[in-house]
Design a protein around this motif. Structure first.
Motif, short mmCIF file in Angstrom:
data_model
loop_
_atom_site.label_atom_id
_atom_site.label_comp_id
_atom_site.label_asym_id
_atom_site.label_seq_id
_atom_site.Cartn_x
_atom_site.Cartn_y
_atom_site.Cartn_z
N TRP A 1 19.77 26.49 44.68
CA TRP A 1 20.68 24.84 44.05
C TRP A 1 20.73 25.96 42.95
N SER A 2 22.43 25.28 42.93
CA SER A 2 23.25 25.82 41.51
C SER A 2 22.43 25.09 40.53
N GLY A 3 22.99 25.36 39.34
CA GLY A 3 23.04 24.41 37.86
C GLY A 3 23.85 22.95 37.81
N THR B 35 24.28 14.28 28.38
CA THR B 35 25.06 12.86 28.00
C THR B 35 26.37 12.74 29.28
N ALA B 36 25.85 13.63 30.27
CA ALA B 36 27.22 13.98 31.68
C ALA B 36 26.35 13.03 32.10
N PHE B 37 26.85 13.44 32.85
CA PHE B 37 26.62 12.89 34.59
C PHE B 37 26.73 14.08 35.74
N ALA B 38 25.94 14.58 36.69
CA ALA B 38 25.98 16.34 37.27
C ALA B 38 25.57 15.45 38.57
N ALA B 39 25.90 17.59 38.79
CA ALA B 39 25.83 17.64 40.24
C ALA B 39 24.94 18.72 40.41
N PRO C 158 12.15 22.82 42.40
CA PRO C 158 12.70 22.85 40.93
C PRO C 158 13.95 23.35 41.13
N LEU C 159 15.24 21.89 40.52
CA LEU C 159 16.86 22.84 40.30
C LEU C 159 16.76 23.05 38.69
N PRO C 160 17.49 24.40 38.81
CA PRO C 160 18.31 25.07 37.29
C PRO C 160 18.31 23.71 36.61
N GLY C 161 17.30 23.75 35.40
CA GLY C 161 17.60 22.61 34.43
C GLY C 161 18.09 23.85 33.37
N THR C 162 18.16 22.68 32.26
CA THR C 162 17.65 23.19 30.11
C THR C 162 17.17 22.33 29.55
N PRO C 163 16.41 22.62 28.64
CA PRO C 163 16.08 21.08 27.50
C PRO C 163 16.43 20.00 27.61
N GLU C 164 17.65 19.72 28.29
CA GLU C 164 18.08 18.30 28.36
C GLU C 164 17.39 17.74 28.84
N ASP C 165 17.41 15.87 28.76
CA ASP C 165 16.93 15.56 29.90
C ASP C 165 17.40 15.70 31.08
N GLU C 166 17.49 15.65 32.07
CA GLU C 166 17.90 15.89 33.46
C GLU C 166 17.13 14.88 34.74
N GLN C 167 18.23 14.56 36.04
CA GLN C 167 17.59 13.65 36.82
C GLN C 167 18.30 13.60 37.41
N THR C 168 17.96 14.28 39.03
CA THR C 168 18.69 13.31 39.74
C THR C 168 18.00 12.53 40.74
N GLN C 169 19.28 11.28 40.83
CA GLN C 169 18.58 10.06 41.27
C GLN C 169 19.70 9.78 42.86
N LEU D 92 23.96 20.24 50.35
CA LEU D 92 23.43 19.02 49.70
C LEU D 92 24.42 19.18 48.62
N VAL D 93 24.43 17.73 48.07
CA VAL D 93 24.38 17.65 46.69
C VAL D 93 24.05 16.68 46.28
N ALA D 94 23.38 17.45 45.53
CA ALA D 94 21.93 15.73 44.01
C ALA D 94 23.05 15.72 42.99
N LEU D 95 23.14 14.42 42.51
CA LEU D 95 23.74 13.60 41.93
C LEU D 95 22.83 13.29 40.71
N GLY D 96 23.47 12.87 39.58
CA GLY D 96 22.02 12.31 38.51
C GLY D 96 23.01 12.50 36.61
#
Length: 397
Positions: free
Chosen positions: A300-302, A285-289, A257-268, A277-281
């Protein structure tokens, strides 16, 4: 009375000054590469419009994959190649052998991978009673010909459990790996030489479990094996959480598991850089790394957020280029406002927008992707009626 008025005026001025101080600084101006438009030759066959979907540097050559669409709506696969280090000249159409396979003949190639200087690819053409994508894979012979793998098992990529076949990567243990999804959740396919793939579905903990529904989007080879990136949704919730999976042999997997929040998040998508490694998704309402170590198992970072996905559209990261010499990642995203480019450092921080030579809006017939190496960036665009390919030496400031 005058003293009171002066006090009121001072208080008002202080309040206004406080409001001014609280305003966020304007965003930095977009980075502006010096784009040069290229022309790809139409491959042998009926005349039509060139479609461009993915780009990669593999060995000593650059490759662009896609297809050709005729005015009648027929499509066929295409691959272009150049050995120019700057990717600016010498583009030729590589031979494509579709082995007389019905859907290979009609495929458009959308994903490229590289191993030992040879490419492999995934293509598809919608068809059949339900109009689902009929997926085919392709491998490169040493003479430069791209060869389709004929269909021998409808259930390998299709059938009643079909969902998606997303990305292909080479260089890990066992040769090649494809990341995608089936009705049972995240799934992988493996091959020693890309001439025939074996499916691994319903494989715990990669696939669905009683408490988690999983999806995968991308894969990368690392010194310790493979890393697959994606997301998971707990069955009692509607939002997703970011995950990666690691494996030493593509048979036994560990869910991270990557550090997450109550928001909808996924890596693509996932990039391997000199820093890890940099996971991107997407995150809310934002894009994220997210940044992790080179094994994918730890560190893994937030999420570092950038851009705005907007509302009312399916948003995501469509492509990335790792420019080691420039010290930058370039990411192609799509959201409610259309397709955009962004650049961050190799740790997934310091994000800025990147100016593009054309604007491409959202929509199912549009596509934008990038490919790159060193400090050379390729941009592929398709607005649904016209495709373009552009190259630039990426600016360092």
């Amino acid at each position: 009375m005058r003293a009171t008025a002066r006090l009121v005026l001072v208080a008002l001025l202080l309040a206004l000054a406080g409001c001014d101080a609280a305003e966020p600084p304007p965003p930095p101006a977009p980075l502006s590469p010096q784009w040069k438009q290229l022309t790809l030759p139409v491959p042998p066959g009926p005349p039509g419009r060139v479609l461009v979907r993915d780009a990669i540097r593999c060995g000593q050559a650059w490759y662009v994959a896609g297809g050709v669409r005729t005015p009648a709506g027929d499509t066929r696969p295409a691959l272009w190649r150049t050995t120019d280090p700057a990717a600016a000249t010498g583009w030729t159409a590589a031979p494509v052998d579709t082995v007389n396979d019905y859907y290979a003949i009609r495929s458009v190639i959308y994903a490229l991978g590289c191993r030992a200087g040879l490419v492999a690819a995934i293509g598809a053409k919608s068809g059949g009673a339900h109009g689902n994508p009929r997926v085919r894979t392709f491998y490169a012979r040493t003479d430069g010909t791209l060869v389709a793998v004929p269909s021998t098992d409808f259930e390998l990529y299709g059938g009643g459990r079909q969902v998606s076949v997303n990305r292909i990567a080479g260089g890990g243990p066992g040769g090649w790996l494809i990341a995608g999804n089936r009705a049972g959740g995240a799934t992988v396919w493996t091959s020693p030489d890309a001439t025939e793939f074996t499916i691994h579905e319903d494989l715990a903990p990669l696939a669905n479990s009683p408490d988690l529904i999983t999806t995968s989007g991308d894969t990368v080879a690392v010194p310790t094996g493979w890393v697959v990136t994606g997301g998971g949704r707990a069955r009692d919730r509607i939002d997703r959480d970011p995950y990666v999976w690691t494996s030493a042999d593509a048979a036994a997997w560990t869910r991270v598991p990557l550090p997450g929040t109550p928001e909808d998040e996924q890596t693509q998508r996932i990039a391997r850089t000199p820093d890890g490694l940099v996971a991107l998704g997407t995150a809310g309402t934002a894009f994220a790394a997210w940044r992790g170590d080179l094994t994918g198992a730890a560190g893994w970072s937030g999420a570092t957020k950038f851009g705005d996905t907007g509302t009312g559209a399916v948003a995501g990261v469509d492509g990335f280029a790792m420019l080691e010499a420039a010290g930058r990642l370039v990411v192609a995203t799509v959201g409610a406002e259309g397709h955009r480019l962004w650049t961050g450092d190799l740790r997934g921080n310091d994000w800025h927008s990147v100016a593009t030579p054309v604007q491409v809006g959202p929509g199912g017939d549009t596509a934008v992707s990038v490919g790159g190496a060193g400090d050379i960036l390729l941009l592929l665009t398709d607005d649904g009626s016209d495709s373009g390919i552009w190259v630039s030496q990426f600016p360092t400031a």
